[in-house]
Design a protein around this motif. Sequence first.
Motif, short mmCIF file in Angstrom:
data_model
loop_
_atom_site.label_atom_id
_atom_site.label_comp_id
_atom_site.label_asym_id
_atom_site.label_seq_id
_atom_site.Cartn_x
_atom_site.Cartn_y
_atom_site.Cartn_z
N LEU A 1 0.84 -1.19 0.00
CA LEU A 1 0.00 0.00 0.00
C LEU A 1 0.88 1.24 0.00
CD1 LEU A 1 -2.96 1.13 0.38
CD2 LEU A 1 -2.40 1.28 2.82
N PRO A 2 0.79 2.07 -1.04
CA PRO A 2 1.47 3.37 -0.96
C PRO A 2 0.87 4.17 0.19
CG PRO A 2 0.75 2.89 -3.21
CD PRO A 2 0.11 1.86 -2.33
N ARG A 3 1.69 4.94 0.87
CA ARG A 3 1.20 5.68 2.03
C ARG A 3 0.14 6.69 1.62
NH1 ARG A 3 4.76 9.34 6.31
NH2 ARG A 3 2.97 10.35 7.32
N PRO A 4 -1.05 6.63 2.21
CA PRO A 4 -2.03 7.69 1.97
C PRO A 4 -1.60 8.98 2.67
CG PRO A 4 -3.03 5.72 2.97
CD PRO A 4 -1.56 5.60 3.11
N ALA A 5 -2.37 10.02 2.50
CA ALA A 5 -2.07 11.32 3.11
C ALA A 5 -2.47 11.29 4.58
CB ALA A 5 -2.78 12.44 2.36
#
Length: 364
Positions: free
Chosen positions: A67-71
């Motif tokens: 998972l790419p880091r969300p904001a």
Amino acid sequence: MSARHRRPDEDGPTDPGSGPLIGADRVQFRVADAEHALDGVRLQVDWMLGQTDPEFGWSAGRWTLDLPRPAAWRLEYQFTVRRDGDTVWTTDPGNPRRVPNPFGDKSEIRFPDYREPPWLLTPATGPISEIVTPGGRLAQPVPVRLWSPAGLPSDQAAPLLLVHDGTDMARRGNLLSWAAEHARTRPVRVALLDPPDGLRDEWYSADPDYSAHLAEVVLPALTARVLTGPVVGLGASLGALAMLTLQRRHPGSISGLALQSGSFFTPSLDPQESGYRHFDRVCAAVRQIGAGPDRSVDAPPRTVPTLITCGSIEENRFNNEAMVATLRAQGYPVTFRLVPDAHTMIGWRDAWYPALDELVAGLR
């Protein structure tokens, strides 16, 4: 397919190949399954995933999801694990970090740059007294408890924070620690309002009888007990909607608003909520305030300083941004802050300093 919940410890000991690998800009979720005994694993979250498919893939004895880091500074999540036609909801057995939630504990990930607010260490010293009021038009009276800073006499004026879901805000959000820290520079009292079991949705979904009860029964009972300065209404989710409708229907009751992740539903922005049983009433209340597509509404009888906070990755972000635009167009002095979090108690808690301090400081 059936579904049930299981305690994390029922899943057996933590495998060193399980648990999240957390980096500054990504996380890899991992569930060890050397025998490939599971049929599938899925990430379950209450925030916007973007383009990420929440289904895990299996390879080399392990289920993984990148998972790419969300904001966000931190994430709360659960898994659903499928085996032999059975679906089990669980926290992450490889992650010991948990956060309590009314709908079941969540696992938590904190990215390296997350910092807790320093006031969490402040002892919440001060007496708490129960304020008994009649039910009036409501099915039951509103349970109210009043906290005051230690040593503050009842005849000394101080701002009053009127808080929806008050006990939960105090327990999971440490609200009284924030208030005790704030009292070092300016005393503030806190009224904790709690809906009885089964009545939260009814009261907080813009119920006019509830608004009237707060204005005509609860607030007079509080001001009869202590000398009260400006009143700030604090609420999150539906509790934020209920505070805003209180101020609109009874303009003299509230001097300032702190609205967090408000459930300001509209049919166009929130079709996913259309199954909620009070959806139409909530939409009607939002439309009356003027946050609908045309925003055609008469000027409000009174505008007050308003703080609106919302999680950067939660679904309510869009209806909160619409409400910010509406209130500003109507002359409200609005401060809007996006919090790098989701629709969570910790996200609301982390927004209180310095935003809530600044709101209270500006009221006289």
